[in-house]
Design an enzyme around this catalytic site. Structure first.
Site, PDB file in Angstrom:
ATOM      1  N   GLY A   9      -3.818  10.719   2.581  1.00 32.71           N
ATOM      2  CA  GLY A   9      -3.898   9.284   2.401  1.00 32.71           C
ATOM      3  C   GLY A   9      -4.911   8.905   1.361  1.00 32.71           C
ATOM      4  N   ASP A  32      -2.238  -3.514   8.751  1.00 24.31           N
ATOM      5  CA  ASP A  32      -1.378  -2.730   7.852  1.00 24.31           C
ATOM      6  C   ASP A  32      -0.213  -2.115   8.629  1.00 24.31           C
ATOM      7  OD1 ASP A  32      -0.502  -1.746   5.452  1.00 24.31           O
ATOM      8  OD2 ASP A  32      -1.790   0.039   5.498  1.00 24.31           O
TER       9      ASP A  32
END
Length: 933
Positions: free
Chosen positions: A13, A138
């Site tokens: 990520g 998110d």
């Protein structure tokens, strides 16, 4: 990280890398997430990385991956989590995007139904997270992991934020920045989240909120329904603040998306946050409603209140003729309108009423299709709504009978009320201003076919009546055809179709329901024709359900048959068997609902069984009785409470939902199955006074089996019982002497044996023994022994107890001996003459019997018939018997019938009607043996 053996990288990520690792200490595989090496020197990013771990560690929910360890002092920092095998929701959606045809297994994986169950789990997790004060910020398919074993977990808490915290300086947006070393991570000064899943106000810089998370969920739901985005744009491009989103039904007609789900998605995606769901719970509840097959209402037609073409029948009626129990003035005329359309198997009616119309009274009915032209409009169910003195009352009526009522105070300045009536499966609900006021369950196929309205002025209906239809469930649709035949009394055709359904769905709910309705059809047919063989056939059909998953329906069906036959002992026995054998079965709720319905039905018709069903309802469904009903029930029981010895000897008030109330109802109904439970409760509490009450009731009801079993249990444990300060009224060994006295009474042994240990007995136990002895002696022609008993025990009780409990029996003894002078002197010396005429006083009946002894019988009848008919105390039941209208003995409870027989016994004795008197003795003994409800 030396503790772990790194196997391979499984993800990467913006700030971290995720590895599959092995933990040799715990012998398990874990997911290890560490900060990227090139970022490990950045203290701000390291702080953010650890914050993500701590937020996840603080959340405990199946939809959040737990954190095993957080290592903040190592280099690089890392934390570990369980390793869940699976794939992201994004990868699943991506596998079917723009595919013309799908393999069967993939089509099943991505069906609307499968996705909905996944979405429901996502909503449950987000609801929990919000309850902990956390915003995810998110939410997107990339961050939702679908495990191989149906796990649904939310990942990546790097953007998460406490609702109390303000937006940080270091914010992120999921947009790569060309040429930056931080191209895949948070960019300072930007908005947190992924633009495709961000609410319009969020893109304008408004802080994140629960509503912005809800919007993201709306995008995910839209993708699940349509397999596409609600709008198309390329990352990095400007997103329009005002965008038009097409309905999921229009975008993907081949997906057969229910209109209700389209409405849910569009509401979650509303550009205005105020139009969206107020909470994730509301969104989840709507999804849950669909998954459970609850009705999804869509408007079908409108009934224009002032247009004649909408109505089959319109005429004026005197409401009091059809609904006399509503208390409407006999002179008031109302407008009755019956619709041309017939309501659907599941229907919802919506309308708004003015306060004026409710002050006059308003009725909404579901009458049968046939017979409305012939005055049968009041058959079936309906609701009567009425406002008086700012109290809103709702009555449920059935076949012209008010079977349930509830009332609530309302604001004095409120002028309009939104009303909704729902008929769904077995449930009939009334909703006022979006609050459920009343729910009624009826498991017999409904007879309602049309819609009826009763009102004084149709202009009091604001607008029109909207009729909404439910999509319904498979079960309802497959049973609808035979139900229609049953409603039309075409019993044989209904049975044929029910049988086909039962054979087509063996072992399934639909099949069992059809089998149950075969029995119902046979029952209705037998009731109409009076064919006794038909009742036997119905019982046989219900027995087929024995030991099945729908086993409670066997006993519900049998109870209905026995109710129709008037065999009430068998009816109650059937319901008790169901409650005892199948208390964990889902269908047992139907038994509970039926018991509550029978309570209202018997109570409002003054049936003697009302006490039994009140006892059952208190035992299994106390929450079904609201405060208004509780007040009404207690008012009805007032006379019985006043005439109950164990209530009189205990001056503390009796609470409706107490064990003492259960004992009171057992005493008056003669229904004893709950006595063992009451014994066990009081025994555990060492409440020996309450135990004495239980044994007194059992003795008075002649329940020898209970007395023998539990008196032996008490005797066996008395020696080991430690007497403490908690035992405040009397010692447990006194119960043993009480048992001996009760046994002596049942064997008609000499008086000395009954009161053998009187000197050590508490006055309460003495009075219990005396009451049992006096009634037994009087009814069995040994009334003179009552005087001997009084002489023996008088010095052991207070003067007040003598006046209330011994004196009336002393007068009865002299009436038995026909000593008119002694009776008269006792009445004159102990009771004011006003009490002789008060049917609430014991002197009322005693004086009437004295008149029968010394005067013409007509005078005694005249005196006794002067009792009040509206609230007759049990102690004055003979007054109802002597009145011109008489008394319906079939409506009297078990204990009331016994008291009436005792009163008739002494009355006939005083009149010299010895044959009638002796018949009372026979009936009394027979009643005690059979103890029929």
């Amino acid at each position: 990280m030396q503790r772990y053996d790194i196997i391979r990288m499984i993800g990467k990520g913006g700030m971290g890398e995720v590895y599959l690792a092995y933990d040799p200490v715990c012998s398990r595989k874990v997911a290890l997430k560490r900060i990227r090496e090139d970022l490990s020197d950045n203290e701000l990013l390291k702080k953010r990385f650890l914050r993500e771990a701590k937020i996840a560690a603080d959340l405990v929910h199946p939809g959040v991956v737990p954190v095993f360890t957080i290592c903040s002092d190592s280099d690089p920092v890392y934390y570990t989590m369980p390793y869940i095998e699976g794939y992201t929701l994004k990868s699943l959606l991506k596998s079917v995007w723009q595919c013309d045809s799908l393999p069967k297994d993939l089509a099943e994986q991505t069906s609307v139904g499968t996705f909905l169950s996944i979405f429901h789990k996502i909503c449950s997790t987000v609801e929990y997270v919000h309850s902990r004060g956390i915003l995810h910020r998110d939410l997107k398919p990339d961050n939702i992991l679908l495990g191989l074993f149906s796990e649904v977990v939310i990942l990546d808490w790097g953007a998460a934020l406490s609702k109390e915290m303000q937006e940080e300086v270091l914010l992120d947006i999921d947009i790569p920045v060309t040429g930056s070393m931080f191209s895949n991570m948070t960019i300072p000064g930007k908005i947190v989240g992924t633009p495709d899943y961000m609410a319009p106000e969020r893109l304008r810089g408004t802080p994140a909120s629960e509503s912005t998370d809800i919007y993201a969920l709306g995008v995910i739901l839209y993708q699940m329904l349509t397999l596409s985005f609600p709008y198309r744009n390329k990352k990095g491009k400007k997103i329009s603040f005002r965008h038009q989103i097409s309905s999921p039904e229009e975008i993907a007609p081949h997906r057969e998306i229910p209109p209700f789900l389209s409405q849910v998605a569009m509401k979650a995606l509303a550009a205005d946050p105020k139009v969206r769901y107020a909470s994730v719970k509301e969104l989840k509840d709507d999804i849950e409603q669909h998954l459970q097959g609850s009705p999804e209402w869509t408007p079908k037609t409108i009934l224009h209140t002032q247009k004649a073409e909408c109505w089959k029948l319109r005429e004026s009626i005197l409401l009091s003729k059809y609904f006399p129990m509503l208390g409407v003035s006999p002179a008031l005329w109302y407008s009755l309108a019956i619709s041309k359309i017939e309501s659907f198997s599941e229907v919802r009616l919506e309308y708004t009423l003015l306060r004026k119309g409710l002050e006059d009274g308003f009725g909404i009915l579901l009458p049968p299709s046939e017979g409305v032209d012939h005055g049968d409009f009041y058959h079936g169910y309906g609701f009567w709504l009425h406002i008086k003195n700012s109290v809103f009352s709702v009555s449920l009526v059935k076949n012209g009978l008010e079977i349930r009522k509830t009332s609530r105070p309302i604001k004095e300045n409120k002028e309009k009320f939104f009303i909704a009536l729902e008929k769904q499966n077995h449930r009939l609900s009334l909703i006022i201003d979006h609050v459920v006021w009343m729910i009624h369950m009826d498991y017999l196929p409904g007879r309602g076919g049309r819609i009826g309205v009763i009102i004084q002025d149709v202009t009091d209906v604001c607008g029109n009546i909207v009729v909404l239809e439910s999509s319904g469930s498979l079960q309802v649709s497959c049973l609808a055809v035979p139900d229609a035949f049953l409603n039309e009394k075409l019993y044989d055709r209904a049975i044929t179709f029910y049988r086909r359904i039962a054979e087509s769905f063996p072992g399934r709910k639909e099949g069992y329901e059809a089998q149950f309705r075969i029995g119902i059809a046979l029952l209705e047919k037998a009731s109409e024709s009076g064919d006794s063989e038909g009742f036997t056939q119905a019982l046989g059909k219900f027995e087929i359900l024995h030991n099945s998953v729908a086993a409670p329906l066997e006993y519900l069906g049998k109870a209905l048959v026995y109710q129709r036959l008037g065999e009430y002992n068998e009816e109650v026995k059937s319901l008790l068997l169901a409650l005892k054998r199948y208390c964990q079965c889902p269908e047992i709720s139907r038994i509970r609902d039926h018991i509550v319905y029978r309570l209202h039905e018997t109570l409002y018709s003054n049936h003697r069984l009302s006490l039994v069903f009140m006892l059952l309802a208190l035992h299994i469904a106390p929450e079904s009785i609201n405060a208004t009903e509780e007040e009404y029930f207690v008012k009805n029981l007032h006379g019985k409470i006043q005439d109950t010895l164990f209530c009189n000897l205990d001056l503390s008030p009796i609470d409706f939902r107490s064990s003492k109330m259960e004992l009171l109802l057992s005493y008056w109904s003669g229904f004893t199955p709950f006595l063992p439970g009451l014994f066990q409760k009081y025994w555990d509490l060492k409440d020996y006074r309450a135990l004495a009450d239980v044994f007194y009731v059992a003795a008075d009801l002649g329940n020898r089996e209970f007395l023998e079993m539990y008196s032996d249990l008490v005797r066996e444990n008395i020696c080991s019982t430690t007497c403490t300060e908690d035992i405040v009224e009397f010692l447990p060994h006194q119960l043993e002497h009480f048992f001996s006295g009760v046994r002596a009474i049942s064997l008609h042994e000499p008086l000395e044996k009954v009161f053998a240990h009187i000197e050590i007995l508490d006055p309460v136990l003495i009075l219990y023994l005396f009451d049992l002895f006096a009634k037994d002696a009087l009814i069995h022609h040994r009334g003179e022994l009552i005087l001997s008993a009084i002489t023996l025990i008088e010095k052991y009780v207070s003067s007040q107890q003598y006046y209330e409990h011994l004196l009336p029996c002393e007068v009865l003894a002299y009436l038995w001996m026909k000593d008119e002078k002694k009776v008269y002197n006792l009445l004159c010396n102990n009771y004011e003459e006003s009490l002789w005429l008060d049917d609430r006083s014991p002197a009322f009946v005693l004086y009437g019997c004295w008149l029968a002894l010394v005067e013409d019988s007509s005078l005694s009848y005249l005196h006794l018939s002067g009792c009040r008919e509206d609230a007759l105390y049990p102690r004055a039941l003979i007054g109802g018997f002597c009145s011109p209208l008489g008394i319906c003995e079939n409506q009297l409870s078990y204990q009331e019938r016994r008291k009436l027989l005792l009163q008739k016994f002494i009355f006939f004795h005083c009149l010299g009607m010895n044959e009638e008197r002796d018949n009372c003795t026979v009936a009394y003994d027979l009643l005690s043996i059979e103890r029929s409800l």
